[in-house]
Motif scaffolding. Structure first.
Motif, PDB file in Angstrom:
ATOM      1  N   ARG A 496      -4.555  -3.267  -0.542  1.00 59.89           N
ATOM      2  CA  ARG A 496      -5.137  -1.923  -0.537  1.00 59.89           C
ATOM      3  C   ARG A 496      -4.418  -1.011   0.433  1.00 59.89           C
ATOM      4  N   CYS A 500      -2.375   2.041  -1.148  1.00 59.63           N
ATOM      5  CA  CYS A 500      -2.894   3.379  -0.859  1.00 59.63           C
ATOM      6  C   CYS A 500      -1.876   4.237  -0.115  1.00 59.63           C
ATOM      7  N   GLU A 518      -7.978  11.418   0.394  1.00 60.75           N
ATOM      8  CA  GLU A 518      -8.978  10.394   0.075  1.00 60.75           C
ATOM      9  C   GLU A 518      -8.333   9.008  -0.004  1.00 60.75           C
ATOM     10  N   ARG A 522      -8.672   5.539   2.537  1.00 63.05           N
ATOM     11  CA  ARG A 522      -8.940   4.163   2.069  1.00 63.05           C
ATOM     12  C   ARG A 522      -7.870   3.213   2.585  1.00 63.05           C
ATOM     13  N   THR A 525      -8.651   2.385   6.243  1.00 62.86           N
ATOM     14  CA  THR A 525      -9.802   1.474   6.300  1.00 62.86           C
ATOM     15  C   THR A 525      -9.368   0.040   5.992  1.00 62.86           C
TER      16      THR A 525
END
Length: 932
Positions: A496, A500, A518, A522, A525
């Motif tokens: 991820r 991302c 956005e 992510r 995170t």
């Protein structure tokens, strides 16, 4: 073009083609490529001409071609009324985008509206995309608007035009005369509409869109079509039985009506499903080819060969004869090429006034797409597939990638075998074809539900590492789909985080800032879930900082980038060869973020470290030169901000030289950076008083940014607005005041649209441009027109200042200072004092935070305040302001003697006058004599 003394037509234009293509237009512009071929063709609207019913019956599909208008216009009264209201009301220039799937009736609606508009006294013109278009014979089109109530321009297949070409069309003089102008654009989807709408905004055109829904009364439309077809077959209207099928597509209803009539005439059973309708109509094509061959009317080309030629025409599209010869030769038919072309034209004649155009494809497009799909092996329909179809695709797709891949992708949406059995293997073997097909084709490929991940990955591997003006939007679509699919298979934190970060970069390049932010969030995170992968977290934070900055959140951007730098620094110190590029990139971003936060001295130091790091890295590997150019560009700007003009010019020239070299190798990838370097150098040259050189640089920057914004407004409109802002100032300084005002107004139009969508990111720049416009209008006639722009600029900047005072003190001070000048010019003497005092307060705060940078501005507004006070004979107050300004200017004259010297001279003169007035008796200061 030459005027004549005789009666109408008013102009005569003789156009002759000695070799190649000749085309003329009276009353409009002609845009051509470097080889002289047209970017687009403008032609007067021609109403449909009734066709011979016997000729139509030879190939029933001819009756579905909208140009023959076999079926009378039925229904759509609501949409037609909307178009009339759009035409007759509103501003002088307006555009409307009508979109619907192929076969929904867009062209028929536009034709009815065009006929009505022409009958109402308007000039109606069609625009056809030049590359691969049906070109008229040598001659000219009289497009003058004299005596016409307005002009309607109809653009079919607008979603297939490159945005750059549409932008050229929108700039045509035909649309920018006194009468009202309307642009009607027809497309299958609204995907391209946001970018087109942004381009129209640059021409101050109002823009609207409309999805064309299913026909409101399908049974009535079916009956009208069935009766019209029956008449062409010699039957009375209403004599053919049959009820309307439950289709929502206009073309499907017409196909069903046509087939039921033709089937009754020939004693056949009409199919009841869409695939069966298509097969029935294609069977009639085959029968026609065989009949012609048997009786010798066009009999030199056997039906099997004609099948192959029709397939090639559907794939490649209409062409001029020399190109058509090449296409047919590639088919290796064993039949004389010219005879094949003539026989094909007998069956499928070119458009009216098409000249010597050949290989007209099947119409409507949806039938051509289905013909391609059914000719390709792998389907279960009762229609003969051809083994040679793949060979034809292999032979032609390379040169015709744009149309070919677009049509195959459209066919793949309805025929499940086209993608897996044909399109995907072709692209897997040659992924570069997807890039050659263009951004729209990349987006279409990414939208196919069954497209394999491996194929997308293979295509994505061919993407340039950085930006590419023509492909950014399509690359973002492919990367979005690829990352989505990969994360569905592997949702681990590392997947991820990396996915991302990669996707947010592509989205940022395409100008999709909000989505990029956005995705970047992510990514951070996910990276924080990794305990031991510090490089991934540092990279994710650095990208988050970039995205936050692009979304107008500088304070958050600085925090994220500072955290990234703190993580990356020990990595680079411990293992330089591996981590220095990461750290150098984050440092370069940190320098920009610090500057945006007003910490210019810190930005200067960090920027110098970043430039040094990238210089060392690029010396070892030239692949790092683009990053070195970026770092030098930013460092040059910071040197200039700190008053180090000579050093800044040297560094900025080095950055410009690097970017010129890079742009020669890859213009699409490096043109944005080149334009930015030109703007920076322009500002530096202007500060040195080298006005002519500054103007040349800003003009070249605007030219580059216009081209970039045409290709992708979403990504480059902000850069264009910056360039226009700088050019406006340079034009005014060069004595071209009105041109400067117009150019600044154009920058405001772009900023307004951007600020409407994202005020946090763009309203500050809009405010600056408004202040620039006010300043320029002070020197125009009448100068009072400057006041509204200055007042709006202050209102906008006050909002930004309320959110982040430390970032916008100086900006608000400048806006207030300009507003005070405008109030003074308008004779509003009382109002000017409070505004000027506000400017002094803002610049005092800015000066305390950064003395070197803002000393001159504070001294200048103290001079302004002192003069206003002196005008009102408040001599003691004026003396204090002027003395403060002079002391400040003398303390900092060493920073830039050339700039400070005129200000000091003016302050001394004003102070001498003020002191003299104070020493005079009160009655003499007021110019009065004592009584008695």
């Amino acid at each position: 073009m030459s005027a004549t003394d005789g009666p109408q037509p008013q102009f005569v234009q003789n156009v002759t083609a000695v070799s190649g293509f000749a085309y003329g237009a009276i009353g409009a512009d002609i845009h051509v490529f470097g080889d002289g071929s047209p970017v687009y063709l403008l032609q007067n609207w021609q109403p449909a001409v009734p066709a011979d019913p016997a000729w139509l019956r030879e190939l029933p599909s001819r009756m579905l071609n909208s140009r023959f208008e076999v079926v009378p216009f039925t229904g759509r009264e609501t949409e037609l009324s909307e178009l009339r209201a759009w035409r007759d009301g509103g501003p002088r220039l307006a555009a409307r985008w009508i979109h619907a799937p192929g076969g929904q009736g867009k062209t028929r609606l536009a034709a009815r509206f065009a006929d009505e508009t022409r009958d109402g006294g308007w000039q109606v013109v069609t625009a056809v995309h030049g590359p691969g278009s049906v070109q008229p014979p040598p001659g000219s089109q009289d497009l003058t608007l004299d005596g016409h109530g307005g002009v309607l321009l109809v653009v079919d297949y607008a979603d297939r035009w490159p945005l750059t070409h549409l932008t050229w069309l929108f700039s045509n003089a035909l649309l920018h005369q006194d009468p009202p102008a309307r642009i009607l654009l027809l497309a299958r989807t609204a995907d391209a509409w946001p970018a087109v709408r942004a381009s129209l905004a640059n021409h101050r055109a109002t823009a609207s869109s409309r999805a064309l829904d299913a026909p409101p009364d399908g049974p009535a439309m079916y009956r009208a079509a069935r009766d019209a077809f029956a008449v062409r077959y010699g039957f009375p209207a209403g004599s053919v039985p049959g009820s309307a099928p439950p289709y929502e597509l206009t073309l499907a209803l017409h196909m069903a009506a046509l087939v039921v009539v033709d089937a009754q005439v020939h004693g056949r059973r009409a199919p009841t499903d869409l695939a069966g309708l298509t097969v029935y109509l294609l069977d009639r094509e085959h029968l026609h080819w065989a009949t012609l061959h048997a009786r010798g009317d066009a009999g030199a080309t056997p039906p099997a060969a004609m099948n192959k030629v029709v397939f090639a025409a559907a794939l490649a599209g209409a062409a001029d004869r020399p190109h058509g010869v090449e296409v047919v030769r590639a088919l290796r038919l064993g039949t004389p090429v010219d005879r094949v072309l003539d026989d094909h034209a007998h069956c499928y004649p070119p458009e009216p006034d098409g000249g010597d155009t050949v290989l007209e494809p099947l119409y409507p497009d949806r039938l051509a797409e289905d013909f391609l799909a059914l000719t390709l092996p792998g389907h279960q329909a009762d229609y003969p597939a051809m083994e040679w179809a793949e060979e034809v695709i292999d032979a032609l797709l390379g040169r015709h990638a744009s149309r070919g891949i677009t049509f195959l992708a459209a066919a793949a949406q309805r025929w499940p075998h086209v993608g897996p059995d044909h399109l995907y293997p072709i692209l897997a073997a040659a992924p570069g074809l997807a890039l050659a097909a263009g951004s729209a084709a990349l987006s279409a490929l990414a939208a196919l539900e069954d497209v394999p991940i491996r194929l997308l990955a293979a295509v994505e591997e061919r993407f340039p590492v950085g930006r590419h003006v023509e492909l950014d939007a399509g690359m973002a679509a492919v990367t979005r789909r690829l990352v989505t699919e990969l994360l569905a298979l592997d949702d681990s934190p590392v997947a991820r985080a990396v996915g991302c970060q990669h996707l947010s970069t592509r989205l940022l390049n395409a100008g999709l800032d909000a989505e990029a932010l956005e995705v970047a969030r992510r990514g951070v995170t996910a990276a924080r879930e990794l305990d031991d992968d510090v490089p991934v977290l540092a990279a994710a934070l650095g990208r988050l900082g970039d995205c936050l900055a692009h979304n107008g959140r500088p304070a958050e951007a600085l925090r994220a980038t500072e955290e990234a730098a703190a993580l990356a620094q020990p990595l680079a110190e411990a293992e330089r060869a591996r981590h220095e590029p990461l750290y150098a990139g984050i440092l370069a971003g940190l320098a920009v973020r610090l500057a945006e936060a007003g910490r210019h001295q810190d930005a200067l130091e960090v920027g110098e470290r970043a430039a040094t790091a990238w210089r060392q890295l690029s010396a070892a590997d030239p692949a790092h030169e683009p990053r070195l150019a970026d770092a030098l560009h930013a460092h040059g700007r910071q040197l200039s901000h700190q008053g180090l003009q000579a050093e800044s010019v040297v560094v900025s020239r080095e950055a410009l030289s690097l970017r010129l070299s890079l742009a020669e190798q890859d213009a699409a990838g490096h043109e944005p950076g080149l334009a930015a370097s030109l703007l920076t150098l322009s500002a530096q040259l202007a500060r040195e008083g080298r006005r002519a050189e500054a103007l040349a640089c800003s003009q070249q920057a605007v030219e580059s940014m216009r081209a970039l914004a045409r290709a992708d407004p979403t990504a480059h409109d902000a850069g264009l607005a910056h360039a226009l802002q700088a050019l406006g100032a340079d034009l005014a300084e060069a004595g071209q005041l009105m041109e400067g005002i117009d150019t600044t107004a154009e920058s405001i139009a772009v900023w307004r649209r951007l600020a409407r969508d994202n005020p946090a990111a763009h309203s500050a720049e809009l405010s600056k441009s408004l202040s620039n416009l006010a300043l320029l209008r002070l020197f125009a006639d009448p100068p009072t027109q400057a006041l509204p722009a200055a007042a709006e600029a202050v209102q906008l900047m006050q909002l930004r200042h309320a959110e982040a005072p430390e970032l916008h003190r100086a900006d608000l001070g400048r806006c207030l200072s300009i507003l005070a000048v405008c109030l003074n010019t308008a004779g509003l003497r009382q109002e000017r004092h409070g505004v000027a005092a506000g400017a002094v307060r803002q610049y005092e705060a800015a000066w305390k935070a950064d003395p070197v940078r803002y000393a001159f501005d504070l001294a200048r507004v103290l001079d302004q305040m002192g003069r206003y006070l002196a005008d009102d004979e408040r001599w003691a107050d004026a003396l204090g302001a002027l003395e403060g300004g002079l002391a400040l200017a003398e303390a900092y004259i060493h920073v830039d003697p050339t700039t400070y010297a005129p200000l000091i001279s003016g302050l001394r003169t004003a102070l001498d006058d003020c002191r003299r007035r104070i020493r005079q008796p009160w009655w003499r200061r007021r110019g009065q004599r004592p009584r008695g």
